[in-house]
Design a protein around this motif. Structure first.
Motif, short mmCIF file in Angstrom:
data_model
loop_
_atom_site.label_atom_id
_atom_site.label_comp_id
_atom_site.label_asym_id
_atom_site.label_seq_id
_atom_site.Cartn_x
_atom_site.Cartn_y
_atom_site.Cartn_z
N THR A 139 -3.16 -8.51 2.36
CA THR A 139 -4.34 -8.60 1.51
C THR A 139 -4.65 -10.02 1.11
O THR A 139 -5.69 -10.30 0.54
CB THR A 139 -4.13 -7.77 0.22
N LEU A 155 -3.04 -11.56 -1.19
CA LEU A 155 -2.63 -11.69 -2.58
C LEU A 155 -1.13 -11.46 -2.69
O LEU A 155 -0.55 -10.69 -1.94
CB LEU A 155 -3.37 -10.68 -3.46
N ASP A 188 0.09 -10.77 -8.29
CA ASP A 188 -1.35 -10.72 -8.50
C ASP A 188 -1.85 -9.28 -8.52
O ASP A 188 -2.82 -8.95 -9.18
CB ASP A 188 -2.08 -11.49 -7.39
N ASN A 199 -11.39 -11.78 -11.99
CA ASN A 199 -12.30 -11.15 -11.02
C ASN A 199 -11.78 -9.75 -10.70
O ASN A 199 -10.98 -9.56 -9.78
CB ASN A 199 -12.40 -11.99 -9.76
N ASP A 208 -13.38 -7.13 -9.56
CA ASP A 208 -13.87 -6.58 -8.29
C ASP A 208 -13.01 -7.04 -7.12
O ASP A 208 -12.70 -6.26 -6.21
CB ASP A 208 -15.33 -6.99 -8.06
N ALA A 209 -12.62 -8.33 -7.14
CA ALA A 209 -11.77 -8.85 -6.07
C ALA A 209 -10.41 -8.16 -6.09
O ALA A 209 -9.83 -7.88 -5.03
CB ALA A 209 -11.61 -10.36 -6.23
N TYR A 210 -9.90 -7.89 -7.28
CA TYR A 210 -8.62 -7.21 -7.40
C TYR A 210 -8.70 -5.80 -6.80
O TYR A 210 -7.84 -5.38 -6.03
CB TYR A 210 -8.20 -7.13 -8.87
N GLN A 217 -10.81 -4.66 -4.62
CA GLN A 217 -10.96 -4.74 -3.17
C GLN A 217 -9.63 -5.05 -2.49
O GLN A 217 -9.31 -4.49 -1.44
CB GLN A 217 -11.99 -5.82 -2.82
N GLY A 218 -8.86 -5.93 -3.12
CA GLY A 218 -7.56 -6.27 -2.56
C GLY A 218 -6.62 -5.07 -2.54
O GLY A 218 -5.91 -4.82 -1.55
N ARG A 225 -7.23 -2.47 0.21
CA ARG A 225 -6.81 -2.83 1.56
C ARG A 225 -5.32 -2.57 1.81
O ARG A 225 -4.85 -2.73 2.93
CB ARG A 225 -7.14 -4.30 1.84
#
Length: 284
Positions: A3, A5, A9, A16, A18-20, A22-23, A26
């Motif tokens: 991912t 990350l 994390d 963020n 949304d980024a978390y 999304q990560g 995956r």
């Protein structure tokens, strides 16, 4: 699946969100066989890498659970982080031989941590402290279908469903309806709203110079009267009264009785008579 990350994390959502999310999405979901194999390595061999993989693969479920508590007005990132704590506790205790999937076992721990966080932070004044109150708090939130107060039939239905008295439901509903207010008001309040801040109408009389001076005068006057009243007592009565009431290391009746060579009952009588004389002198 990578991912980009680091594991830490994933456990602590940053700015963020949304980024978390999304990560986390995956990260591959484990099959039954993979989950059982990893859980066995952790449970029987204390394999920390297996624990990491179990936690990471279930973070998506924590997000799903945390979203169901979005109506409490608390940051979603905090709810997710608390849920992740519950997930880690569940992974640590999960026994693969029980025969259930990890998520079925972990959902209790995830919700428990989120519940604790909500109750600690939803209001400055706690709305629920006992186990029964906590159950009523969350069930009442989900039972209310509208913003208005419950009518009598709705109160009776909730009370019957949860096994409590109707007045208990009313009391909890009242607690939940309360709002926190900033003592000094809020930044940007205009003159029409600023007066509503508690700092404008709650007076701390302890800070009044006149009150402080009056209290100091009263204290000095009382001490002077007490000294004068004690001076009127004979030496023995004054010593008994001072050692029984006016020192940090107070003497007992038996200790004074042994010292003066009389009974403890006689010491009590002398103490009582001395107290009467002091009181009469100070009231004169």
């Amino acid at each position: 699946m990578e991912t980009g990350l680091q594991p830490v994390d994933m456990l602590v959502p940053g700015g963020n969100l949304d980024a978390y999310i999304q990560g986390v999405s995956r990260i591959a979901v484990l099959t039954v066989e993979q989950e059982r194999e990893l859980a066995g390595r952790l449970y029987f061999d204390n394999d920390l890498e297996a624990a990491r993989q179990l936690v990471m693969s279930h973070l998506r479920f924590v997000i799903h659970i945390a979203k169901s508590y979005s109506g409490y007005g608390l940051p979603m990132s905090d709810l997710i982080q608390e849920g992740n704590v519950g997930l880690m506790k569940a992974v640590k205790r999960f026994n693969p031989d029980v025969g259930v999937r990890l998520i079925s076992f972990a959902v209790h721990w995830v919700k428990a941590e989120i519940h604790e966080f909500i109750l600690r932070n939803w209001r400055i004044v706690k709305v629920a402290t006992t186990k029964a109150q906590r159950k009523l708090f969350f069930n009442l939130r989900s039972s209310k279908k509208r913003l208005a107060w419950l009518n009598n039939s709705e109160v009776d239905a909730v009370a019957k469903d949860l096994g409590v008295e109707a007045h208990v439901v009313r009391e909890m509903e009242s607690r939940m309806a309360g709002q926190d207010t900033a003592f000094d008001g809020y930044v940007g309040d205009d003159d029409d709203n600023a007066y509503q801040a508690p700092s404008h109408y709650l007076e701390d009389r302890r800070a009044d110079p006149a009150t402080q001076l009056e209290e100091e005068d009263w204290s000095l006057s009382s001490m002077s009267q007490l000294r004068n009243a004690l001076a009127l007592l004979d030496q023995r009565s004054r010593d008994i009264l001072e050692r029984r009431w006016l020192t940090d290391d107070k003497a007992t009746l038996l200790e004074l009785a042994d010292e003066y060579g009389i009974s403890a009952e006689r010491i009590r009588q002398l103490e009582k008579n001395a107290m009467k004389k002091v009181k009469a002198s100070m009231l004169a």
